[in-house]
Design a protein around this motif. Structure first.
Motif, short mmCIF file in Angstrom:
data_model
loop_
_atom_site.label_atom_id
_atom_site.label_comp_id
_atom_site.label_asym_id
_atom_site.label_seq_id
_atom_site.Cartn_x
_atom_site.Cartn_y
_atom_site.Cartn_z
N THR A 297 -6.91 -6.57 5.49
CA THR A 297 -7.64 -5.63 4.61
C THR A 297 -7.07 -4.23 4.82
OG1 THR A 297 -9.35 -5.44 6.33
CG2 THR A 297 -9.78 -6.96 4.50
N PRO A 298 -5.90 -3.95 4.24
CA PRO A 298 -5.27 -2.64 4.42
C PRO A 298 -6.13 -1.47 3.94
CG PRO A 298 -3.72 -4.20 3.47
CD PRO A 298 -5.08 -4.83 3.41
N SER A 299 -6.98 -1.73 2.95
CA SER A 299 -7.84 -0.67 2.41
C SER A 299 -9.29 -1.14 2.48
CB SER A 299 -7.45 -0.34 0.97
OG SER A 299 -8.23 0.71 0.46
N PRO A 300 -9.95 -0.97 3.64
CA PRO A 300 -11.33 -1.45 3.79
C PRO A 300 -12.26 -0.77 2.79
CG PRO A 300 -10.39 -0.78 5.90
CD PRO A 300 -9.46 -0.29 4.84
N PHE B 92 -4.07 0.32 -1.95
CA PHE B 92 -3.54 -1.03 -1.75
C PHE B 92 -3.47 -1.73 -3.10
CE2 PHE B 92 -4.41 -5.58 -0.37
CZ PHE B 92 -3.09 -5.81 -0.04
N HIS B 93 -2.29 -2.17 -3.46
CA HIS B 93 -2.04 -2.83 -4.75
C HIS B 93 -1.93 -4.33 -4.49
CE1 HIS B 93 -1.17 1.07 -6.80
NE2 HIS B 93 -0.85 1.41 -5.57
N ARG B 94 -3.06 -5.03 -4.70
CA ARG B 94 -3.12 -6.45 -4.36
C ARG B 94 -2.21 -7.31 -5.23
NH1 ARG B 94 -7.16 -7.47 -0.83
NH2 ARG B 94 -8.74 -5.81 -0.54
N ASP B 95 -1.81 -6.79 -6.37
CA ASP B 95 -0.95 -7.57 -7.27
C ASP B 95 0.54 -7.28 -7.04
OD1 ASP B 95 -1.22 -4.97 -8.13
OD2 ASP B 95 -1.09 -5.48 -10.27
N THR C 55 0.46 -6.91 1.64
CA THR C 55 -0.17 -6.42 2.86
C THR C 55 0.36 -5.03 3.17
OG1 THR C 55 -0.72 -6.95 5.17
CG2 THR C 55 1.55 -7.33 4.48
N TYR C 56 -0.13 -4.46 4.24
CA TYR C 56 0.49 -3.28 4.84
C TYR C 56 0.72 -3.60 6.30
CZ TYR C 56 1.83 1.47 5.89
OH TYR C 56 2.56 2.57 6.28
N MET D 288 0.85 -1.18 0.00
CA MET D 288 0.00 0.00 0.00
C MET D 288 0.89 1.23 0.00
SD MET D 288 -3.34 1.02 2.30
CE MET D 288 -2.52 1.51 3.81
N PHE D 289 0.69 2.10 -0.99
CA PHE D 289 1.51 3.29 -1.10
C PHE D 289 0.75 4.36 -1.88
CE2 PHE D 289 2.88 -0.01 -4.12
CZ PHE D 289 2.66 0.58 -5.35
#
Length: 486
Positions: free
Chosen positions: A315-318, A263-266, A291-292, A247-248
């Motif tokens: 879930t870093p970005s709910p 959050f970049h899941r890939d 993750t974060y 996540m950035f």
């Protein structure tokens, strides 16, 4: 209790304020105190010697557009113990931004949730421009000085660890503008300070070591693929660990003054593992599940492996809730339950390059503290915050035994909230949990704060001493234990 008011500040906040992070447990303080002969229920142990220092956020002025609790002006609190007695002090961290805004009587810099172009004054210090260095996030003690730091990189502000007398800034001779991130690390065995910083220009991250004498001993580039948003680092006896998390900030928005994390899941999480005094070329990279991680617990060496414990966010970005307001959805990033933060372990094989990882618990928890003597060495216990649901606050502490896999919980009464809880080894201790847990409380029922002392070997027995503070303090982020013999 003998109390002396050191200084009073006038608040510019509305008298009928309803902001969730400027009311209740987060109500700001406006007075600085010195206090002795504190009122005690129970007895302060004679073998407790040292200082607990706590960092809180206390805004004195309304934001330009939108307030986020991490924007609040930093205030340090210290309670020092010796021979069964205690003294308390608190002081605002008078950063350059704090002084400038007080002189003008208004907010001048953009906050976390504001476009940087909204700022009325420019500032190039740290990871993003035009943001006030509030020095409100973390505090450690190194080379006899308490050092207060800001989460998005800023100056370190130095204080006497007991009296909190200001001692200026510590830059260690770093280039102007780069700053130092929150979560500098103290190796209590070598007395070295380890740190990192980051930004939006290549190489995007740096890592350094400050020697026991307070001088910069090592500083290298840690090249990343682009701007990142790390918050914490870890170390072992011989290595340092720097994260490149999934996540950035969204790169395409930065040029428009918008610093929006996604959050970049890939994108896998990556870890840079480097010898403490290693070069950029000696960095070994490892990949792990996306993750974060806000905070690490500890790391240590186990044969050819590095073991790292921290809090994995499932879930870093709910997902936003449509019926919620913008601010409500913004603050979901402060709810550790929304992010499902779980204690987690990574293992990095330095020979094969393989990563293994697993949850250490299914319970939501964060803000882990250990006996500082075990920093970078194998630990058994961590003392983690028991979060509140729905907002950023702590309702107790969890003692996690990573060897047995068991957890013990001390939960505070409804309406009473804890600070990050430090572990203070008792004088002459030999066992890892032979000492005391220390925390400040925010009791919104009786409008008071206390310092609780708990036996770390038996936390379920509750406090052995409760020490009254001059007034109720605000909730905040981090704390640190400075042993008297350090």
């Amino acid at each position: 209790m003998r109390v002396q008011i050191h200084e009073r500040f006038e608040s510019g906040l509305p008298a009928d304020d309803t902001h969730p992070y400027r009311t209740g447990a987060w109500r700001p303080q406006t007075r600085e105190y010195d206090a002795w002969d504190l009122d005690v229920v129970g007895e302060i142990p004679d073998d407790l010697a040292g200082t607990y220092i706590r960092n809180t956020e206390n805004p004195l002025l309304p934001s330009i557009e939108r307030y986020h609790p991490f924007d609040g002006d930093g205030m340090l609190h210290s309670i020092s113990f010796a021979a069964g007695e205690a003294q308390y002090h608190n002081r605002f961290v008078r950063t350059d931004g704090f002084v400038a805004e007080r002189e003008m009587g208004e907010a001048l810099f953009a906050g976390v949730a504001e476009n940087v172009n909204a700022a009325k004054e420019s500032c190039e210090l740290g990871a993003r421009p035009n943001m006030k260095d509030a020095s409100s996030t973390d505090v450690v003690v190194h080379n006899g000085k308490a050092l207060s730091s800001f989460w998005l990189c800023g100056d370190l502000y130095a204080f006497d660890p007991v009296t909190l007398e200001a001692q200026g800034r510590e830059t260690f001779g770093l280039p102007d503008g780069v700053g130092i991130s929150a979560h500098t690390k103290i190796d209590e065995v070598t007395n070295e300070l380890l740190f990192f910083n980051y930004g939006t220009e290549q190489p995007y991250m740096h890592y350094g070591v400050v020697g026991a004498d307070g001088g910069l001993a090592h500083y290298i580039d840690v090249p990343l693929p682009g701007p990142r948003l790390p918050h914490d680092m870890a170390f072992t006896e011989h290595y340092s660990i720097l994260p490149d998390l999934s996540m950035f900030w969204e790169p395409s928005l930065i040029e428009h003054g918008i610093y929006l994390p996604s959050f970049h899941r890939d994108v896998p999480t990556r870890f840079a593992i480097v010898p403490r005094y290693g070069t950029t070329e000696q960095i070994q990279w490892f990949e792990a599940d996306p993750t974060y991680v806000l905070h690490w617990i500890n790391a240590y060496e186990d044969g050819e492996e590095i073991v790292l414990d921290g809090f994995f966010q499932e879930t870093p970005s709910p997902d936003p809730i449509p019926e919620w307001s913008f601010d409500q959805n913004l603050f979901r990033y402060l709810d550790l339950y929304s992010m499902n933060a779980k204690a987690h372990r990574w293992r990095f094989n330095l020979r094969t390059g393989e990563t293994k990882e697993e949850h250490l618990s299914d319970r939501v928890q964060e803000f882990g503290m250990i006996n500082g003597r075990y920093g970078g060495r194998r630990h058994r216990y961590s003392f983690n915050a028991l979060p509140c649901e729905g907002w950023f606050g702590f309702k107790g502490v969890i003692k996690q035994d990573v060897d047995s896999g068991t957890e013990e919980i001390l939960e505070l009464p409804d309406g009473v909230f804890a600070s990050e809880t430090v572990m203070a080894p008792r004088l002459g201790s030999s066992a890892e949990d032979d000492g005391y847990l220390i925390t400040f409380t925010m009791d919104v029922n009786d409008d008071r704060s206390e310092c609780l002392i708990v036996d770390a070997a038996d936390i379920t027995a509750g406090p052995i001493a409760r020490i009254s503070l001059p007034e109720r303090i605000s909730s905040g982020t981090h704390g640190f234990w400075h042993p008297a013999d350090a």
